[in-house]
Design an enzyme around this catalytic site. Structure first.
Site, PDB file in Angstrom:
ATOM      1  N   SER A   1      -0.527   7.834   8.432  1.00 19.55           N
ATOM      2  CA  SER A   1       0.730   7.983   7.707  1.00 19.55           C
ATOM      3  C   SER A   1       1.765   7.053   8.309  1.00 19.55           C
ATOM      4  O   SER A   1       2.947   7.151   8.016  1.00 19.55           O
ATOM      5  CB  SER A   1       1.201   9.435   7.741  1.00 19.55           C
ATOM      6  OG  SER A   1       1.219   9.911   9.069  1.00 19.55           O
TER       7      SER A   1
ATOM      8  N   LYS B   1       0.968  -4.666  12.682  1.00 24.34           N
ATOM      9  CA  LYS B   1      -0.258  -4.077  12.115  1.00 24.34           C
ATOM     10  C   LYS B   1      -0.813  -4.909  10.960  1.00 24.34           C
ATOM     11  O   LYS B   1      -1.998  -4.837  10.639  1.00 24.34           O
ATOM     12  CB  LYS B   1       0.019  -2.666  11.609  1.00 24.34           C
ATOM     13  CG  LYS B   1       0.529  -1.713  12.667  1.00 24.34           C
ATOM     14  CD  LYS B   1      -0.560  -0.832  13.219  1.00 24.34           C
ATOM     15  CE  LYS B   1      -0.027   0.067  14.313  1.00 24.34           C
ATOM     16  NZ  LYS B   1      -1.046   0.890  14.951  1.00 24.34           N
TER      17      LYS B   1
END
Lengths: 316, 316
Positions: free
Chosen positions: A80, A55
């Site tokens: 989250s 990511k």
């Protein structure tokens, strides 16, 4: 200019842009896993990426594509998971403020990880509408730019650089496996394979209990998850209108795997490669093993997406 | 010729000899662990070594130093740990028969690992005298050569090649940490540091419940363990008359660590480096962290000895 040339240029430019802020992750192999799969496997270890997952690539690229003025006003996302940490660390690395909207019931360790990377945690009620509203408020009041964890072309191109690195080192791969959750990694991987133009086919693994991508592909439109659960908690997200068409056009297959198959594949990776990967990563190997007759004797890549695991909650 | 030159020649020849049969393992680093330690750490990842531990190096070297006639008659050792697997795989790689004497109550998984590497498992009663007697019988009846897991100069030189590789890549290390169990790794590491001649000091970590090496150093003679237990099960062995003098002359310090400190260090390695190491490996980092003020700001090496872990019995 051919489409592949344009794509290749876009991906190599993306890679050059983000390179100073990411790790070039290693590719591992294992004789024993090759024997088990009946193929020659190349594992791209994004668990060794900065903040522990691929990511980081997309987050850096998305921030770098903003104007100086936009960067000055910060970025915002709601997550989250790994993208929260990725955006925080990417922003910190680039001297940008990151506002991370997290539900008030998110695990403390997730909030602390974002704070450790210099992100500003903005808590909200634990509902999707509260998350979206809070994020929109930050956009409206502070002029921050919203960055979606997966449904964003700059994020997708960033994620594609993992496959670009792998295909540059191993240009003869006939198949390349990823997990599919929000769709950013698999869409980027499809673009990378098209750009490299060597006819490497992309296959995604998906938890059977979270099979929205599989059903979306069948239905020809984006389907939602029915509300099941999976140990591969990074994949509890769904496709978007930017990545879905890319996946529809470019994917070879989505293979559904059971929770037991995910855990068994995770255990194999830990025991044989001696590395820590999260359950979401193991979904790709589980899919390959489930259908291994189709890849027999071939060189096959597997993207191990991340390694952020709660060691207190292992399935072994 | 100076002693260091002789040593250096012996080690580089050992390395050249075993090279085709071992992996050149990677060196990992972590910003977060550097911050925690206040030093610049270089982790030599022998968990990625063939069969999962540095023991492969010494086993290959010891077998290769035998005559063709000796090799034809096979090798024997008694071990239920990593050296059993190492000798089996080394022997298989070299076309030699390996007899591995194991107590009848050794875990099934350990026997199966030896068998998978082509070793012949010879079971005996679970006492030290039965193990030694059974091994001696194989020597007498089949002409096999006994190879000790740690108290053997060829084994020690083989183990020293891990530090040789690390010091070649990072010649400026001021300290190098290893765990101490049977003493083969630390003795080999001492020889490697002396051979490289850059004044790198060697420190060993030892479980406080298994402190025979610490007491041996104080007493000036080999002491035995009193019968405690430790999670670092690879270190439940004791020094021998070949490695002890080398350790006595060459070690900077032995630092005792508690079980909690071992588990905490193991967790740090898993979480931060994203790799699987056994508890014995974590003893080296635990020792460094315990005494970190002494190494502040310095480049320090840590040998992560192995990664053979029973995932069903983790301490987290």
């Amino acid at each position: 200019m051919h489409q592949e040339d344009t794509l290749f240029t876009a991906l190599t430019q993306t890679h050059a842009r983000i390179k100073p802020y990411i790790h070039h992750t290693p590719v591992l192999t294992s004789h024993l896993l090759n024997e088990l799969a009946g193929a020659t496997l190349y594992f791209k270890c994004e668990n060794f990426q900065r903040m522990g997952a691929f990511k980081m690539r997309g987050a850096v690229n998305a921030i770098m594509q903003l104007s100086a003025e936009q960067q000055r006003q910060g970025v915002v996302t709601h997550s989250s998971g790994n993208f929260a940490q990725a955006l925080a660390l990417a922003a910190q690395s680039l001297g940008v403020t990151a506002y991370i909207v997290m539900p008030s019931n998110a695990p403390r360790v997730k909030k602390e990880a974002v704070l450790a990377y210099g992100g500003q945690v903005i808590e909200c009620e634990p509902t999707l509408s509260a998350r979206e509203q809070t994020a929109q408020q930050l956009v409206a009041e502070r002029g921050a730019t919203f960055i979606h964890p997966s449904n964003d072309l700059h994020v997708i191109l960033g994620q594609g650089t993992a496959a670009l690195e792998l295909l540059t080192e191993q240009p003869d791969l006939t198949y390349l496996f990823t997990p599919v959750g929000g769709g950013g990694l698999v869409a980027g991987t499809i673009l990378a394979a098209q750009a490299c133009g060597r006819n490497c086919r992309i296959v995604a693994g998906e938890p059977a209990t979270m099979d929205d991508a599989y059903r979306s592909l069948q239905a020809g439109r984006i389907e939602s998850n029915a509300g099941g659960d999976t140990i591969a908690d990074g994949l509890k997200t769904q496709l978007g209108d930017i990545n879905f068409p890319l996946i529809q056009r470019g994917i070879d297959a989505i293979i559904l795997v059971s929770e037991d198959e995910i855990i068994a594949a995770m255990r194999l990776i830990w025991e044989r490669l001696k590395i820590v990967v999260e359950a979401s990563s193991a979904v790709a190997l589980a899919a390959l093993l489930k259908n291994k007759a189709s890849y027999a004797g071939q060189p096959v890549g597997v993207i191990l997406s991340g390694g952020n695991v709660d060691l207190g909650k292992l399935p072994f």
